[in-house]
Design an enzyme around this catalytic site. Structure first.
Site, PDB file in Angstrom:
ATOM      1  N   HIS A  20       0.843  -1.203   0.000  1.00 24.99           N
ATOM      2  CA  HIS A  20       0.000   0.000   0.000  1.00 24.99           C
ATOM      3  C   HIS A  20       0.882   1.258   0.000  1.00 24.99           C
ATOM      4  O   HIS A  20       0.621   2.203  -0.739  1.00 24.99           O
ATOM      5  CB  HIS A  20      -0.874   0.049   1.264  1.00 24.99           C
ATOM      6  CG  HIS A  20      -1.897  -1.037   1.389  1.00 24.99           C
ATOM      7  ND1 HIS A  20      -2.040  -1.797   2.521  1.00 24.99           N
ATOM      8  CD2 HIS A  20      -2.852  -1.485   0.531  1.00 24.99           C
ATOM      9  CE1 HIS A  20      -3.025  -2.664   2.355  1.00 24.99           C
ATOM     10  NE2 HIS A  20      -3.536  -2.500   1.157  1.00 24.99           N
ATOM     11  N   LYS A  44     -17.475  -6.364   8.745  1.00 26.36           N
ATOM     12  CA  LYS A  44     -16.263  -7.156   8.947  1.00 26.36           C
ATOM     13  C   LYS A  44     -15.813  -7.085  10.400  1.00 26.36           C
ATOM     14  O   LYS A  44     -16.159  -6.167  11.122  1.00 26.36           O
ATOM     15  CB  LYS A  44     -15.142  -6.609   8.061  1.00 26.36           C
ATOM     16  CG  LYS A  44     -15.216  -7.073   6.627  1.00 26.36           C
ATOM     17  CD  LYS A  44     -13.928  -6.674   5.911  1.00 26.36           C
ATOM     18  CE  LYS A  44     -14.009  -6.864   4.422  1.00 26.36           C
ATOM     19  NZ  LYS A  44     -12.877  -6.237   3.741  1.00 26.36           N
ATOM     20  N   ARG A  93      -1.702  -6.413  -8.172  1.00 31.67           N
ATOM     21  CA  ARG A  93      -0.507  -7.199  -7.873  1.00 31.67           C
ATOM     22  C   ARG A  93      -0.292  -8.294  -8.899  1.00 31.67           C
ATOM     23  O   ARG A  93       0.796  -8.524  -9.385  1.00 31.67           O
ATOM     24  CB  ARG A  93      -0.626  -7.832  -6.478  1.00 31.67           C
ATOM     25  CG  ARG A  93      -0.529  -6.835  -5.352  1.00 31.67           C
ATOM     26  CD  ARG A  93      -1.030  -7.406  -4.074  1.00 31.67           C
ATOM     27  NE  ARG A  93      -2.423  -7.807  -4.210  1.00 31.67           N
ATOM     28  CZ  ARG A  93      -3.203  -8.141  -3.196  1.00 31.67           C
ATOM     29  NH1 ARG A  93      -2.724  -8.159  -1.972  1.00 31.67           N
ATOM     30  NH2 ARG A  93      -4.456  -8.474  -3.402  1.00 31.67           N
ATOM     31  N   SER A 131      -2.859  -7.813   3.141  1.00 27.65           N
ATOM     32  CA  SER A 131      -3.181  -7.618   4.561  1.00 27.65           C
ATOM     33  C   SER A 131      -3.617  -8.944   5.176  1.00 27.65           C
ATOM     34  O   SER A 131      -3.271  -9.253   6.318  1.00 27.65           O
ATOM     35  CB  SER A 131      -4.311  -6.601   4.707  1.00 27.65           C
ATOM     36  OG  SER A 131      -3.921  -5.358   4.195  1.00 27.65           O
TER      37      SER A 131
HETATM   38  O1  PNS Z   1      -9.180  -3.181   0.736  1.00 22.20           O
HETATM   39  P1  PNS Z   1     -10.218  -3.668  -0.235  1.00 22.20           P
HETATM   40  O2  PNS Z   1     -11.129  -4.678   0.415  1.00 22.20           O
HETATM   41  O3  PNS Z   1      -9.588  -4.202  -1.473  1.00 22.20           O
HETATM   42  O4  PNS Z   1     -11.116  -2.401  -0.655  1.00 22.20           O
HETATM   43  C1  PNS Z   1     -12.354  -2.568  -1.271  1.00 22.20           C
HETATM   44  C2  PNS Z   1     -13.094  -1.202  -1.455  1.00 22.20           C
HETATM   45  C3  PNS Z   1     -13.089  -0.410  -0.162  1.00 22.20           C
HETATM   46  C4  PNS Z   1     -12.381  -0.403  -2.524  1.00 22.20           C
HETATM   47  C5  PNS Z   1     -14.542  -1.519  -1.923  1.00 22.20           C
HETATM   48  O5  PNS Z   1     -15.109  -2.460  -1.068  1.00 22.20           O
HETATM   49  C6  PNS Z   1     -15.439  -0.281  -1.970  1.00 22.20           C
HETATM   50  O6  PNS Z   1     -15.245   0.586  -2.772  1.00 22.20           O
HETATM   51  N1  PNS Z   1     -16.435  -0.221  -1.059  1.00 22.20           N
HETATM   52  C7  PNS Z   1     -17.354   0.884  -0.958  1.00 22.20           C
HETATM   53  C8  PNS Z   1     -18.769   0.502  -1.389  1.00 22.20           C
HETATM   54  C9  PNS Z   1     -18.935   0.619  -2.878  1.00 22.20           C
HETATM   55  O7  PNS Z   1     -18.792   1.677  -3.459  1.00 22.20           O
HETATM   56  N2  PNS Z   1     -19.248  -0.509  -3.510  1.00 22.20           N
HETATM   57  C10 PNS Z   1     -19.403  -0.597  -4.942  1.00 22.20           C
HETATM   58  C11 PNS Z   1     -18.056  -0.792  -5.586  1.00 22.20           C
HETATM   59  S1  PNS Z   1     -18.208  -1.345  -7.217  1.00 22.20           S
END
Ligand code: PNS
Length: 168
Positions: A20, A44, A93, A131
């Site tokens: 990150h 979560k 990645r 993570s």
């Molecule tokens: O660390 P992560 O789990 O890879 O992050 C995922 C994240 C936070 C980018 C994704 O879950 C997100 O954008 N959540 C917000 C809700 C949302 O907008 N959902 C629709 C996305 S297509």
């Protein structure tokens, strides 16, 4: 439209890894401002609380004038709009990341065509770092030196000790 290009780097960051950090540093060099945006996800069971994750990221990026740390909930594109951000940064990645990332990028584009998702690859030594694996290795007594920032390593050790003390 503002002349300043603001990028959002969203994620759970539970915990922040050097992968990150690498992406954030690259983003800080490309965009006027990059906002590390920590998702507040009540479903979560995280290892670090959101305030802990914010504090860690702020500590790591204390010396960067154009890196900001914030939290968000709800739809990412709504948050991006509220922050006047035109870019969403995501790290890629390996090929295994691609399908999920493409789905999210295209869904986000459908929801708000004005926000562009930009993918960046981390430095090679971090291409396998996640993570989830960091948490697993620490829980099982392995070392994560060099793949997470020092402050994260210290906090992981404190958490592990606290848990072991509680169990004793
Ligand atoms: O660390 P992560 O789990 O890879 O992050 C995922 C994240 C936070 C980018 C994704 O879950 C997100 O954008 N959540 C917000 C809700 C949302 O907008 N959902 C629709 C996305 S297509």
């Amino acid at each position: 439209m503002s002349a300043e290009v603001v990028a959002i780097y969203p994620g759970s960051f539970d915990p922040l890894t050097n992968g990150h950090v690498d992406i954030i540093q690259r983003g800080a060099g490309l965009f006027d401002r990059i906002v590390v945006s920590i998702l507040v996800n009540l479903e979560k069971a995280p290892l670090f609380t959101v305030p802990e994750r914010v504090e860690i990221a702020r500590t790591v990026f204390a010396g960067y004038a154009n890196v900001e740390v914030d939290t968000f909930d709800g739809l990412l594109v709504d948050y991006a709009r509220s922050r006047h951000a035109s870019v969403i940064v995501r790290g890629l990645r390996a090929v295994s990341d691609f399908e999920y990332e493409m789905q999210m990028a295209l869904m986000n584009r459908r929801l708000n065509p004005d926000v562009e998702t930009v993918f960046m690859m981390p430095a090679e030594p971090y291409t396998y770092v996640s993570s989830r694996l960091v948490k697993e290795v620490v829980a099982l007594g392995g070392s994560v030196t060099g793949i997470v920032p020092r402050v994260v390593e210290d906090r992981l050790r404190d958490k592990k000790l606290a848990r072991e003390t509680l169990r004793a």
